[in-house]
Design a protein around this motif. Sequence first.
Motif, PDB file in Angstrom:
ATOM      1  N   LEU A 141       0.817  -1.213   0.000  1.00  0.00           N
ATOM      2  CA  LEU A 141       0.000   0.000   0.000  1.00  0.00           C
ATOM      3  C   LEU A 141       0.852   1.264   0.000  1.00  0.00           C
ATOM      4  N   GLY A 142       2.160   1.102  -0.039  1.00  0.00           N
ATOM      5  CA  GLY A 142       3.049   2.253   0.090  1.00  0.00           C
ATOM      6  C   GLY A 142       3.111   3.147  -1.129  1.00  0.00           C
ATOM      7  N   ASP A 143       2.733   2.639  -2.296  1.00  0.00           N
ATOM      8  CA  ASP A 143       2.822   3.420  -3.528  1.00  0.00           C
ATOM      9  C   ASP A 143       1.543   4.230  -3.706  1.00  0.00           C
ATOM     10  N   CYS A 144       1.491   5.400  -3.065  1.00  0.00           N
ATOM     11  CA  CYS A 144       0.291   6.238  -3.065  1.00  0.00           C
ATOM     12  C   CYS A 144       0.559   7.551  -3.789  1.00  0.00           C
ATOM     13  N   PRO A 145      -0.498   8.243  -4.224  1.00  0.00           N
ATOM     14  CA  PRO A 145      -0.328   9.585  -4.789  1.00  0.00           C
ATOM     15  C   PRO A 145       0.309  10.522  -3.769  1.00  0.00           C
ATOM     16  N   PRO A 146       0.876  11.666  -4.233  1.00  0.00           N
ATOM     17  CA  PRO A 146       1.590  12.578  -3.327  1.00  0.00           C
ATOM     18  C   PRO A 146       0.744  13.098  -2.171  1.00  0.00           C
ATOM     19  N   ASN A 147      -0.571  13.241  -2.381  1.00  0.00           N
ATOM     20  CA  ASN A 147      -1.421  13.812  -1.333  1.00  0.00           C
ATOM     21  C   ASN A 147      -1.957  12.751  -0.377  1.00  0.00           C
ATOM     22  N   LEU A 148      -1.462  11.517  -0.488  1.00  0.00           N
ATOM     23  CA  LEU A 148      -2.062  10.406   0.244  1.00  0.00           C
ATOM     24  C   LEU A 148      -0.971   9.507   0.800  1.00  0.00           C
ATOM     25  N   ARG A 149      -1.249   8.899   1.949  1.00  0.00           N
ATOM     26  CA  ARG A 149      -0.317   7.909   2.496  1.00  0.00           C
ATOM     27  C   ARG A 149      -1.109   6.851   3.256  1.00  0.00           C
ATOM     28  N   CYS A 150      -0.553   5.665   3.335  1.00  0.00           N
ATOM     29  CA  CYS A 150      -1.139   4.616   4.160  1.00  0.00           C
ATOM     30  C   CYS A 150      -0.652   4.835   5.583  1.00  0.00           C
ATOM     31  N   ASP A 151      -1.578   5.079   6.494  1.00  0.00           N
ATOM     32  CA  ASP A 151      -1.226   5.413   7.869  1.00  0.00           C
ATOM     33  C   ASP A 151      -1.227   4.195   8.785  1.00  0.00           C
ATOM     34  N   GLU A 152      -2.100   3.230   8.487  1.00  0.00           N
ATOM     35  CA  GLU A 152      -2.193   2.052   9.351  1.00  0.00           C
ATOM     36  C   GLU A 152      -2.870   0.914   8.601  1.00  0.00           C
ATOM     37  N   VAL A 153      -2.412  -0.290   8.886  1.00  0.00           N
ATOM     38  CA  VAL A 153      -3.045  -1.511   8.390  1.00  0.00           C
ATOM     39  C   VAL A 153      -3.257  -2.424   9.582  1.00  0.00           C
ATOM     40  N   ARG A 154      -4.458  -2.963   9.700  1.00  0.00           N
ATOM     41  CA  ARG A 154      -4.736  -3.881  10.812  1.00  0.00           C
ATOM     42  C   ARG A 154      -5.552  -5.059  10.287  1.00  0.00           C
ATOM     43  N   LEU A 155      -5.086  -6.261  10.602  1.00  0.00           N
ATOM     44  CA  LEU A 155      -5.771  -7.481  10.201  1.00  0.00           C
ATOM     45  C   LEU A 155      -6.301  -8.167  11.449  1.00  0.00           C
ATOM     46  N   PHE A 160     -11.220 -10.811  18.702  1.00  0.00           N
ATOM     47  CA  PHE A 160     -10.453 -10.432  19.887  1.00  0.00           C
ATOM     48  C   PHE A 160      -8.952 -10.330  19.642  1.00  0.00           C
ATOM     49  N   LEU A 161      -8.502 -10.637  18.431  1.00  0.00           N
ATOM     50  CA  LEU A 161      -7.070 -10.747  18.155  1.00  0.00           C
ATOM     51  C   LEU A 161      -6.747 -10.051  16.839  1.00  0.00           C
ATOM     52  N   SER A 162      -5.741  -9.160  16.861  1.00  0.00           N
ATOM     53  CA  SER A 162      -5.381  -8.446  15.639  1.00  0.00           C
ATOM     54  C   SER A 162      -3.883  -8.198  15.582  1.00  0.00           C
ATOM     55  N   VAL A 163      -3.384  -8.027  14.354  1.00  0.00           N
ATOM     56  CA  VAL A 163      -2.009  -7.608  14.115  1.00  0.00           C
ATOM     57  C   VAL A 163      -2.067  -6.393  13.201  1.00  0.00           C
ATOM     58  N   GLY A 164      -1.174  -5.437  13.434  1.00  0.00           N
ATOM     59  CA  GLY A 164      -1.238  -4.215  12.648  1.00  0.00           C
ATOM     60  C   GLY A 164       0.107  -3.534  12.524  1.00  0.00           C
ATOM     61  N   VAL A 165       0.159  -2.590  11.592  1.00  0.00           N
ATOM     62  CA  VAL A 165       1.353  -1.783  11.356  1.00  0.00           C
ATOM     63  C   VAL A 165       0.942  -0.319  11.334  1.00  0.00           C
ATOM     64  N   LEU A 166       1.659   0.518  12.083  1.00  0.00           N
ATOM     65  CA  LEU A 166       1.500   1.967  12.019  1.00  0.00           C
ATOM     66  C   LEU A 166       2.633   2.536  11.178  1.00  0.00           C
ATOM     67  N   ALA A 167       2.315   3.510  10.334  1.00  0.00           N
ATOM     68  CA  ALA A 167       3.348   4.104   9.483  1.00  0.00           C
ATOM     69  C   ALA A 167       4.477   4.685  10.317  1.00  0.00           C
ATOM     70  N   SER A 168       4.141   5.241  11.476  1.00  0.00           N
ATOM     71  CA  SER A 168       5.148   5.878  12.323  1.00  0.00           C
ATOM     72  C   SER A 168       6.068   4.874  13.000  1.00  0.00           C
ATOM     73  N   GLU A 169       5.707   3.581  12.970  1.00  0.00           N
ATOM     74  CA  GLU A 169       6.493   2.565  13.672  1.00  0.00           C
ATOM     75  C   GLU A 169       7.109   1.518  12.745  1.00  0.00           C
ATOM     76  N   TYR A 170       6.723   1.519  11.475  1.00  0.00           N
ATOM     77  CA  TYR A 170       7.212   0.487  10.558  1.00  0.00           C
ATOM     78  C   TYR A 170       8.745   0.439  10.574  1.00  0.00           C
ATOM     79  N   PRO A 171       9.366  -0.764  10.618  1.00  0.00           N
ATOM     80  CA  PRO A 171       8.807  -2.095  10.359  1.00  0.00           C
ATOM     81  C   PRO A 171       8.269  -2.825  11.592  1.00  0.00           C
ATOM     82  N   MET A 172       8.091  -2.109  12.703  1.00  0.00           N
ATOM     83  CA  MET A 172       7.518  -2.756  13.872  1.00  0.00           C
ATOM     84  C   MET A 172       6.066  -3.139  13.608  1.00  0.00           C
ATOM     85  N   VAL A 173       5.626  -4.188  14.284  1.00  0.00           N
ATOM     86  CA  VAL A 173       4.254  -4.684  14.162  1.00  0.00           C
ATOM     87  C   VAL A 173       3.612  -4.649  15.537  1.00  0.00           C
ATOM     88  N   ARG A 174       2.326  -4.327  15.574  1.00  0.00           N
ATOM     89  CA  ARG A 174       1.567  -4.346  16.827  1.00  0.00           C
ATOM     90  C   ARG A 174       0.672  -5.583  16.864  1.00  0.00           C
TER      91      ARG A 174
END
Length: 306
Positions: A141-155, A160-174
């Motif tokens: 999802l990183g290839d976005c137009p200049p006015n747009l960015r992927c801020d978070e992905v959560r699966l 009750f259980l999820s894994v996610g990535v915040l743009a501010s923390e990548y490559p860390m995973v939550r």
Amino acid sequence: MNLLLQRGGRPFLRQPLFHARYCKVDIIPHRTDIYYAVFRLTREVRFAVNTNPGSFDRSNPRAERPTNSYGGYPSLTGVGHYYRLQVTMAGELDPLSNYLVNIKLIDGFAREAIVPLVQEHIYAGTFFGGAGIVQDIFRRLGDCPPNLRCDEVRLWLSPFLSVGVLASEYPMVRFSQKFEFSASHRLHNPDLDEQQNRRTFGKCNNPLGHGHNYIVQVTIAGEPDYSGVLMEIPAFERIVAETVIEPFDHRNLNEEVEPFKTLIPTVENIAKVIYHLLKPKFAERNAKLASVTVWETEKTWCEYVE
């Protein structure tokens, strides 16, 4: 949308946070003295991976038309895996459409790229904890137009259980999981007289106490290992169960849980105590405790972070 007002010589936005259904406006620091508004739009895509690998046949024209997009597509046709993918985009609105992003693009990306990716790992037995897959989704999802960015992905692997990535923390995973315990407590400050306690805590000052079914969400953060695992789920669950759930469940917090013999067991203090109990336990496993959130009721919860 940079509506700036002056207060004490510093500009600020009149409404720093606006919620509108699935879209919210946050304030993101751009300079030390000026804050700009930005939209964050979250789209949830629901889908299933069935045990029959041929159940999602894209060569079938009808496969392009979800029959129940609310319940998820591909649909769960029997025993299988059901997922919820949440994609949060941030940026400025398109001047023509006034969209941040057309949600059909997110849906299409999920159907074309993410569903086959998850299917491939499920059928190959390489899904593991999902951390590596979420990193892969975020990169795609990183290839976005200049006015747009992927801020978070959560699966969400379950309700009750999820894994996610915040743009501010990548490559860390939550990695987040919810737990439950039932306990009673009384809100009472011995430094206040009886009338002051009743005025401050109301019914919660009942001398006989009252109970709640507490929900606790524990979130850790870190970089997955070579196999894409942040922490084995059973190990994660054992730490929380042994450190929090077993000592707290069906207890009178004021009388039976040591920290609350001197600390008022408000939902705020419960979240803080749980955080401090868990932090060293996860540190022993080289995992960082990111946050603890405690729901006292469906309408009241508190998150504690350090």
